[in-house]
Design an enzyme around this catalytic site. Structure first.
Site: not given
Ligand SMILES: *Cc1c(COP(=O)(O)O)cnc(C)c1O
Length: 341
Positions: A82, A184, A220
Site C-alpha cells: 500500500r 495514505k 468512510e
C-alpha cells in the site's frame, strides 16, 4: 528480553520515543543502504518538498506479544504494497517492498524492550513514512527523499472496552473522486482536521463522509473504513475508488467469509440503506473495530438496533475472531502473521 519499566496498562495513545529508528535516504536516483539510528530529530531544508507542498505519505501497523510469548506483526506485506501505491500516486520513489519488510523487522527487533507484554492491552505502533527532503520552490516532485520508521508503545485505543460511538454525516468532503482518497497521504488528514474538531465541538465522535459527487453513498471516516451487518447476518462494506483500502477491513471480510460462514458484500452502499442495518462499526489498525451506536444526519437520528451499551453480537464475533488470530489463540490464514522474535 528485559522490558522497559513502563506502566503498560496505563499508557495512552501518544508518542513515546523508543531507542532506535530506521532511516534510508534517496538521492541521485537511488536509495542508500539505510540503517538504524538513535536521533529522533530530523533536520531538513526550510524549503523541503514536504514542508511546502505536502509531499509525504505514511503507513501504520502494530507489533505485539502473542499468548505464547512471540513478538509478531500482522500482515506487514500489505502495508508495504500500500505504501508503494501511495508513493507512485505522489510521484515519490518506492522503497522496495522486501526492504520495507526487513526494515520493519529490524526496527522492532532493535526496540523489543518497548513491545508491550501479552495481556496488557498495549501494542507497539509502527509508523513507516516518507517525505520529499530537498528544497523545492517551483511546484514539482522533490529529487531527494527520506524513508523512515519509528515505533512507539501505545495503550489500548479504548480504555475500559469499546463503547458504541455517535457519528454525524459531514458537510465537509474527505476526498474528491479520482483524487487521493485511496492512498495514505498526510494531505488527506490535514484537511480532515477542521471537520473532526468541528464534529467534536458539536458532540460527535466522528464524521461519516459521503461521496462528494452525489452525497448519496457512504465512503468512510477520517481514518477508518465502515462495516455494516444486515439483519440477515451479511457483512456489507462500502466500495469506492476514493476509500482507503483498510487492511483491517480486508481481513474482516476474509474472517467473515472463511471463519464465520457469513456472506460478504463489497459494494456501493447508499446512505438510504443505513437505517436498515442491524450493526455498524469503524475498522482500522488502531482500534480494530469501534462500534457505532448512532448516526446523525442533520438532526435526523439513526439508532442502530445494537444500541449504545455494547458492540453488536456479530461485530463482537468479528472482533473476537480477528483479535484471536492476531494474538495467536485462533489459527491464522497462511502468511498473516510475521514472527519477529
Ligand atoms: C489508515 C486508514 C484506514 C485504516 O486502515 P488499516 O490498514 O485498517 O489500518 C482507514 N481509512 C483511512 C483514511 C486511513 O488512512
Amino acid at each position: 528480553m528485559k522490558k522497559k519499566n513502563i506502566d503498560w496498562g496505563n499508557i495512552g495513545f501518544g508518542y513515546m520515543p523508543a531507542d532506535k529508528r530506521f532511516v534510508a535516504n534517496y538521492k541521485d536516483g537511488a536509495w542508500d543502504e539505510g540503517g538504524l539510528i538513535d536521533d529522533p530529530m530530523i533536520t531538513i531544508s526550510e524549503c523541503a518538498g514536504v514542508l511546502q507542498y505536502a509531499q509525504t505519505c505514511f503507513e501504520g501497523l502494530k507489533a505485539y506479544t502473542t499468548e505464547d510469548g512471540r513478538t509478531v506483526c500482522f500482515r506487514p506485506d500489505l502495508n508495504a504494497s500500500r505504501m508503494a501505491d501511495s508513493c507512485r500516486a505522489l510521484e515519490m520513489p518506492v522503497f522496495p517492498e522486501d526492504r520495507f519488510l526487513e526494515a520493519v523487522k529490524a526496527v522492532v527487533k532493535a526496540n523489543l524492550a518497548y513491545v508491550p507484554p501479552f495481556g496488557s492491552g498495549a501494542t507497539l505502533y509502527i509508523r513507516p513514512y516518507m517525505f520529499g527532503s530537498n528544497a523545492v520552490i517551483g511546484v514539482k516532485p522533490a529529487d531527494e527523499y527520506q524513508f523512515r520508521i519509528f515505533v512507539t508503545p501505545v495503550g489500548p485505543y479504548f480504555k475500559g472496552g469499546a463503547k458504541p460511538i455517535t457519528i454525524r454525516v459531514s458537510d465537509f468532503d474527505r476526498a474528491a473522486p479520482h483524487g487521493t482518497g485511496n492512498i495514505k497521504a498526510g494531505l488527506n488528514y490535514a484537511m480532515s482536521l477542521h471537520a473532526i474538531v468541528d464534529a467534536h465541538a458539536k458532540g460527535f465522535d466522528e464524521n461519516m463522509y459521503l461521496d462528494p459527487q452525489t452525497r448519496t453513498k457512504v465512503e468512510e471516516t477520517g481514518g477508518a473504513n465502515f462495516i455494516f451487518i444486515t439483519k440477515d447476518n451479511k457483512l456489507v462494506t462500502p466500495k469506492s475508488d476514493s476509500i482507503l483500502p483498510s487492511i483491517t477491513r480486508r481481513s474482516l471480510m476474509y474472517v467473515a467469509e472463511h471463519y464465520l460462514n457469513m456472506e460478504v458484500e463489497h459494494r456501493e452502499v447508499f446512505f438510504d440503506e443505513v437505517k436498515d442495518f442491524a450493526e455498524c462499526g469503524l475498522c482500522g489498525t488502531a482500534a480494530v473495530i469501534s462500534p457505532v451506536g448512532k448516526i446523525v444526519d442533520h438532526g435526523k437520528e439513526i439508532c442502530l438496533p445494537s444500541g449504545m451499551e455494547e458492540m453488536g453480537p456479530v461485530t463482537r464475533k468479528l472482533y473476537d475472531t480477528l483479535t484471536g488470530i492476531q494474538m495467536g489463540h485462533i489459527e491464522a490464514p497462511e502468511g498473516w502473521i510475521t514472527v519477529i522474535d
